[in-house]
Design a protein around this motif. Structure first.
Motif, PDB file in Angstrom:
ATOM      1  N   SER A 353     -13.199  15.404 -28.592  1.00  0.00           N
ATOM      2  CA  SER A 353     -13.918  14.613 -29.677  1.00  0.00           C
ATOM      3  C   SER A 353     -14.465  13.141 -29.154  1.00  0.00           C
ATOM      4  O   SER A 353     -14.705  12.473 -29.977  1.00  0.00           O
ATOM      5  N   GLY A 354     -14.109  13.066 -27.674  1.00  0.00           N
ATOM      6  CA  GLY A 354     -14.411  11.838 -27.314  1.00  0.00           C
ATOM      7  C   GLY A 354     -13.317  11.267 -26.675  1.00  0.00           C
ATOM      8  O   GLY A 354     -12.007  11.819 -26.972  1.00  0.00           O
ATOM      9  N   TYR A 355     -13.308   9.945 -26.083  1.00  0.00           N
ATOM     10  CA  TYR A 355     -12.314   9.138 -25.545  1.00  0.00           C
ATOM     11  C   TYR A 355     -11.854   8.236 -26.561  1.00  0.00           C
ATOM     12  O   TYR A 355     -12.819   7.543 -27.240  1.00  0.00           O
ATOM     13  N   PHE A 356     -10.422   7.994 -26.603  1.00  0.00           N
ATOM     14  CA  PHE A 356      -9.894   6.903 -27.640  1.00  0.00           C
ATOM     15  C   PHE A 356     -10.520   5.624 -27.001  1.00  0.00           C
ATOM     16  O   PHE A 356     -10.329   5.291 -25.826  1.00  0.00           O
ATOM     17  N   ASN A 357     -10.877   4.946 -28.025  1.00  0.00           N
ATOM     18  CA  ASN A 357     -11.329   3.467 -27.799  1.00  0.00           C
ATOM     19  C   ASN A 357     -12.417   3.019 -26.838  1.00  0.00           C
ATOM     20  O   ASN A 357     -12.408   2.178 -26.166  1.00  0.00           O
ATOM     21  N   ARG A 358     -13.305   4.247 -26.580  1.00  0.00           N
ATOM     22  CA  ARG A 358     -14.376   4.096 -25.584  1.00  0.00           C
ATOM     23  C   ARG A 358     -15.752   4.405 -26.090  1.00  0.00           C
ATOM     24  O   ARG A 358     -16.268   5.401 -25.749  1.00  0.00           O
ATOM     25  N   PRO A 359     -16.260   3.663 -27.083  1.00  0.00           N
ATOM     26  CA  PRO A 359     -17.613   4.063 -27.668  1.00  0.00           C
ATOM     27  C   PRO A 359     -18.464   3.935 -27.064  1.00  0.00           C
ATOM     28  O   PRO A 359     -19.368   4.868 -26.918  1.00  0.00           O
ATOM     29  N   GLU A 360     -18.925   3.045 -25.948  1.00  0.00           N
ATOM     30  CA  GLU A 360     -20.139   3.130 -24.882  1.00  0.00           C
ATOM     31  C   GLU A 360     -19.913   4.202 -24.099  1.00  0.00           C
ATOM     32  O   GLU A 360     -20.881   4.918 -24.032  1.00  0.00           O
ATOM     33  N   LEU A 361     -18.776   4.848 -23.589  1.00  0.00           N
ATOM     34  CA  LEU A 361     -18.565   5.659 -22.912  1.00  0.00           C
ATOM     35  C   LEU A 361     -18.839   7.258 -23.574  1.00  0.00           C
ATOM     36  O   LEU A 361     -19.333   7.928 -23.105  1.00  0.00           O
ATOM     37  N   ASN A 362     -18.377   7.137 -24.746  1.00  0.00           N
ATOM     38  CA  ASN A 362     -18.598   8.356 -25.626  1.00  0.00           C
ATOM     39  C   ASN A 362     -20.029   8.466 -25.829  1.00  0.00           C
ATOM     40  O   ASN A 362     -20.634   9.700 -25.924  1.00  0.00           O
ATOM     41  N   GLU A 363     -20.935   7.567 -26.340  1.00  0.00           N
ATOM     42  CA  GLU A 363     -22.187   7.734 -26.393  1.00  0.00           C
ATOM     43  C   GLU A 363     -23.008   8.171 -25.124  1.00  0.00           C
ATOM     44  O   GLU A 363     -23.788   8.988 -25.046  1.00  0.00           O
ATOM     45  N   TRP A 364     -22.518   7.737 -23.940  1.00  0.00           N
ATOM     46  CA  TRP A 364     -23.056   8.129 -22.820  1.00  0.00           C
ATOM     47  C   TRP A 364     -22.897   9.637 -22.292  1.00  0.00           C
ATOM     48  O   TRP A 364     -23.580  10.532 -22.051  1.00  0.00           O
ATOM     49  N   LYS A 365     -21.634   9.955 -22.516  1.00  0.00           N
ATOM     50  CA  LYS A 365     -21.127  11.390 -22.420  1.00  0.00           C
ATOM     51  C   LYS A 365     -21.693  12.375 -23.367  1.00  0.00           C
ATOM     52  O   LYS A 365     -21.713  13.523 -22.928  1.00  0.00           O
TER      53      LYS A 365
END
Length: 498
Positions: A353-365
């Motif tokens: 579902s993405g990384y916890f508390n990493r919005p910018e990294l999730n957007e990139w991934k």
């Protein structure tokens, strides 16, 4: 929200409690629980956690070795919409302090260790595993209502420390069930399947088999940590079908049973050596026949592709799970043709579902609607996949991932170190060993033992350099080390996929 299509981990347990009332779900020392008994404990534990204020999206942290309590906590979190994170109990105080500050758990269940006691913060409810945990569980009111969103995260595993600090990958109910179903298919798990957690439960490789065994209605046998003699005893006593074992661990188990003291024939496992093969039952399932081959990472729940789905394949990573799609994309997001190297990208039922508390990294991934793994692969003429290696450098020592940036950060915190770079060098026993190339500050002194000890004080022991060489400068490509030049000059090699 309609619940007609949902299947959470709590739902899986509740169904087994009805359909498999006589099956042993967990074995842990003197603890033996049937599925109804496990369900009853999980229901009370969920009530106790809810009374403590743990609710949807809140985190529960486990800091300890393997235990049936890890599975109980995961299933209790599943009932109330919380997230369990079993963290690496071997971490140094600095690493543990980061996890605690990053995850901000509401409840921490822990086993005594100097590292944990050195960083224990205020603000969370801390429960010692053992009597205190049992009193907490017993005091909970049975929570019969279930959390209904099977897309929500339920498990967090720290991984991917490419920037020097790890990130907690969040895996949802549906993703874990989907991955477990794929593994169940490739491993051909049948009634009576019994898994021995001889690897750490903070590692996706152990957790994925634990959850596949749960989905199959099998038996999970827990042992605190790998001990070759104890593995032999438990396989014999519990008639384990599968265990978390790889090369050096298999060799250690074979050596521990050299006199044939234990009966290991229930273990249906991969062929390894004549000595090993004579002790066990060599399995003909696709998973074992392919030497447990494929490509995976924590972010995909374990395995994305299986060599067992592609017998005789040209690509040694095999074919994707039936529940995912895989594309090899170039830097602009365009799929590369067969035979060319691109980034392995995926989407489907088992993706995190993405990384916890990493919005910018999730957007990139997740750009372009695909999970970008950060790893490189090639599509072969027969459609199968070959894993080339990480697009960012990673070292594989035994079965542990070591990220150079993390070790480099630790080295550079030493007052005598001006610069440092870390590479992997071939190692006969562990595939790779960590090697540090260090530049000292003018007028400063430090030897290899001092620097190794410094890293050991900050990171888990397996991440410390086994070799240290001193240099006048670190070659660079832009702002990062030129790892190819370092490999060529300092004997680097044997990287994953190489």
């Amino acid at each position: 929200m309609s619940t007609v299509h949902r299947l959470t981990l709590a739902d899986v347990l509740a169904e087994h409690a009805r359909a498999r009332p006589l099956v042993t779900a967990v074995v842990d020392g003197d603890v033996r629980l049937t599925y109804p008994a496990l369900d009853a404990r999980v229901t009370r534990l969920a009530g106790a956690l809810a009374a403590e204020g743990v609710g949807e999206g809140d985190r529960v942290l486990w800091l300890g070795q393997n235990s049936h309590r890890v599975l109980e906590l995961l299933l209790a979190a599943a009932r109330i919409g919380a997230v369990l994170c079993p963290a690496n109990w071997r971490q140094a105080p600095d690493e543990l302090a980061f996890v605690l500050s990053d995850l901000t758990p509401k409840v921490v269940v822990w086993e005594r260790s100097e590292a944990v006691e050195a960083v224990r913060p205020e603000g969370a409810r801390w429960l010692l595993s053992g009597d205190e945990y049992e009193r907490f569980l017993a005091g909970g009111a049975a929570l019969e209502t279930d959390f209904g969103d099977d897309a929500a995260p339920v498990l967090a595993l720290y991984t991917a420390a490419f920037d020097g600090r790890p990130n907690a990958a969040l895996l949802g109910h549906a993703a874990l069930v989907a991955h477990a179903a794929s593994l169940l298919h490739v491993r051909q798990m049948e009634p009576g399947f019994t898994f021995l957690t001889s690897g750490p439960l903070f590692h996706v490789g152990t957790m994925m088999f634990c959850l596949a065994t749960l989905l199959a209605g099998g038996t999970n046998v827990f042992t605190p940590a790998f001990d070759a003699e104890e593995v032999c005893r438990l396989v014999d006593a519990e008639k384990c079908t599968q265990a978390f074992l790889f090369g050096p661990m298999i060799d250690a188990v074979a050596a521990a049973n050299a006199g044939g003291k234990y009966d290991l024939k229930s273990l249906e496992f991969v062929s390894h050596s004549q000595e090993w093969d004579d002790m066990i039952t060599v399995s003909d399932t696709p998973w074992c026949r392919s030497k447990m081959g494929g490509y995976g990472q924590t972010e995909v729940g374990g395995m994305l592709t299986f060599l067992g789905l592609a017998p005789g394949a040209a690509g040694f990573a095999g074919r994707p799970s039936p529940l995912v799609q895989v594309r090899l994309l170039d830097a602009s997001g365009v799929e590369v043709p067969p035979g060319e190297v691109g980034e392995i990208c995926a989407r489907g039922k088992s993706i995190f579902s993405g990384y916890f508390n990493r919005p910018e990294l999730n957007e990139w991934k997740f750009r372009g609607g695909w999970h970008h793994t950060g790893d490189l692969g090639r599509r072969e003429p027969d459609g199968t996949l070959t894993f080339i290696g990480p697009s960012l450098r990673m070292i594989k020592s035994g079965n542990e991932n070591v990220y150079p940036a993390e070790v480099e950060r630790a080295l550079k915190s030493h007052p005598a170190v001006a610069d440092a770079a870390v590479i992997g060098v071939p190692d006969e026993r562990w595939t790779q060993a960590v090697k540090a190339i260090v530049v000292l500050r003018p007028g400063s002194q430090a030897d290899a033992a001092e620097l190794t000890g410094h890293v050991r004080g900050l990171l888990a022991s397996y991440k410390k350099p086994r070799h240290v060489e001193f240099a006048d400068a670190i070659p660079k490509k832009g702002f990062i080390p030129d790892y190819d030049a370092l490999d060529a000059h300092h004997g680097g090699g044997a990287y994953p996929g190489g």
